[in-house]
Motif scaffolding. Structure first.
Motif, PDB file in Angstrom:
ATOM      1  N   TYR A  29      75.363  70.642  31.196  1.00 37.58           N
ATOM      2  CA  TYR A  29      74.210  70.944  31.738  1.00 37.58           C
ATOM      3  C   TYR A  29      73.941  70.498  33.060  1.00 37.58           C
ATOM      4  CZ  TYR A  29      75.828  74.192  28.406  1.00 37.58           C
ATOM      5  OH  TYR A  29      76.394  75.231  27.245  1.00 37.58           O
ATOM      6  N   GLU A  62      69.921  74.749  36.810  1.00 36.66           N
ATOM      7  CA  GLU A  62      70.835  74.789  36.198  1.00 36.66           C
ATOM      8  C   GLU A  62      72.026  74.935  35.841  1.00 36.66           C
ATOM      9  OE1 GLU A  62      70.319  74.520  31.591  1.00 36.66           O
ATOM     10  OE2 GLU A  62      71.728  75.363  32.055  1.00 36.66           O
ATOM     11  N   GLN A  64      75.914  73.918  34.741  1.00 35.95           N
ATOM     12  CA  GLN A  64      76.885  73.278  33.827  1.00 35.95           C
ATOM     13  C   GLN A  64      78.632  73.828  34.400  1.00 35.95           C
ATOM     14  OE1 GLN A  64      78.782  75.467  30.974  1.00 35.95           O
ATOM     15  NE2 GLN A  64      78.788  77.212  31.635  1.00 35.95           N
ATOM     16  N   CYS A 101      77.467  62.091  23.927  1.00 40.26           N
ATOM     17  CA  CYS A 101      77.638  64.276  23.577  1.00 40.26           C
ATOM     18  C   CYS A 101      78.183  64.464  22.495  1.00 40.26           C
ATOM     19  CB  CYS A 101      78.543  64.291  24.707  1.00 40.26           C
ATOM     20  SG  CYS A 101      78.014  63.450  26.593  1.00 40.26           S
ATOM     21  N   VAL A 109      78.136  69.050  23.609  1.00 44.50           N
ATOM     22  CA  VAL A 109      77.189  68.878  25.046  1.00 44.50           C
ATOM     23  C   VAL A 109      76.515  67.136  25.343  1.00 44.50           C
ATOM     24  CG1 VAL A 109      75.266  69.860  25.048  1.00 44.50           C
ATOM     25  CG2 VAL A 109      76.497  71.122  23.647  1.00 44.50           C
ATOM     26  N   CYS A 110      76.260  67.399  26.758  1.00 46.24           N
ATOM     27  CA  CYS A 110      75.924  66.629  27.213  1.00 46.24           C
ATOM     28  C   CYS A 110      74.648  66.703  28.284  1.00 46.24           C
ATOM     29  CB  CYS A 110      76.791  65.255  28.504  1.00 46.24           C
ATOM     30  SG  CYS A 110      78.485  64.920  27.178  1.00 46.24           S
ATOM     31  N   TYR A 111      73.738  67.219  28.076  1.00 47.44           N
ATOM     32  CA  TYR A 111      72.594  67.984  29.052  1.00 47.44           C
ATOM     33  C   TYR A 111      72.163  67.067  29.359  1.00 47.44           C
ATOM     34  CZ  TYR A 111      68.760  71.341  29.532  1.00 47.44           C
ATOM     35  OH  TYR A 111      67.866  71.896  30.316  1.00 47.44           O
ATOM     36  N   TYR A 112      71.771  67.159  30.976  1.00 50.84           N
ATOM     37  CA  TYR A 112      71.086  65.947  31.625  1.00 50.84           C
ATOM     38  C   TYR A 112      69.641  66.795  32.231  1.00 50.84           C
ATOM     39  CZ  TYR A 112      74.913  62.957  30.726  1.00 50.84           C
ATOM     40  OH  TYR A 112      75.635  62.207  30.400  1.00 50.84           O
ATOM     41  N   ASN A 123      72.104  65.681  23.487  1.00 53.51           N
ATOM     42  CA  ASN A 123      73.380  66.306  22.976  1.00 53.51           C
ATOM     43  C   ASN A 123      73.200  67.729  21.960  1.00 53.51           C
ATOM     44  OD1 ASN A 123      72.332  65.596  20.542  1.00 53.51           O
ATOM     45  ND2 ASN A 123      74.728  64.164  20.093  1.00 53.51           N
ATOM     46  N   TYR A 125      71.983  72.126  23.370  1.00 55.71           N
ATOM     47  CA  TYR A 125      72.159  73.021  24.105  1.00 55.71           C
ATOM     48  C   TYR A 125      71.696  73.848  23.098  1.00 55.71           C
ATOM     49  CZ  TYR A 125      71.800  76.179  28.332  1.00 55.71           C
ATOM     50  OH  TYR A 125      71.877  77.047  29.070  1.00 55.71           O
ATOM     51  N   PRO A 127      68.244  72.182  24.940  1.00 49.82           N
ATOM     52  CA  PRO A 127      67.217  71.165  24.651  1.00 49.82           C
ATOM     53  C   PRO A 127      65.927  71.523  23.733  1.00 49.82           C
ATOM     54  CG  PRO A 127      66.645  71.230  26.476  1.00 49.82           C
ATOM     55  CD  PRO A 127      67.973  72.705  26.063  1.00 49.82           C
TER      56      PRO A 127
END
Length: 145
Positions: A29, A62, A64, A101, A109-112, A123, A125, A127
């Protein structure tokens, strides 16, 4: 009998390949947490095999994408352009010693979140808390953030 055994072997292999993504699926994300009145964030993500295209994110938007990991080769990089800043880095690398992640054993999950101060990560979601990852402080296009 040999044809039947061969058929079962091929069918089992195809079934395992088709269901393996369920056990090793990742979601990346990218959220624009930039001020409401700021220019949009430009994002371009790709891997060796897939160009995910260019995306324009308004503040609060966002983007993804999801993928099945190849544990020996999966690598996704993104380039971020905003307000005269240009930064790129790997958002997912299967070769990371400690994969940031991963949640549990085989998926994650990799949330930036992109902010004026730089890049934040979690990591989870959705967040709850974000950790500072790096700033916009140089113009190198691709390096470890």
């Amino acid at each position: 009998m040999i044809k039947y055994t061969l058929f079962l072997l091929i069918a089992s292999s195809l079934f395992l390949h088709a269901t393996s993504c369920i056990l090793a699926k990742y979601h990346v994300y990218i959220a624009s947490n930039l001020p409401t009145n700021s220019p949009p964030l430009q994002v371009h993500c790709s891997s060796k095999d897939d160009d995910l295209g260019y995306h324009t994110l308004a503040p609060g938007a966002e983007y993804q994408f999801s993928f099945c990991e190849n544990p020996l080769a999966t690598l996704f990089s993104c380039r971020f352009l905003w307000n005269g800043n240009d930064k790129g880095f790997h958002v997912y690398d299967a070769k990371w010693d400690h994969n940031r992640c991963i949640i549990g054993n085989r998926h994650g999950v990799c949330y930036y979140a992109v902010k004026p101060a730089g890049f934040f990560f979690t990591n989870k979601y959705p967040p709850k808390e974000l950790d500072f990852l790096c700033g916009w402080d140089n113009n190198n296009k691709y390096f470890a953030c």
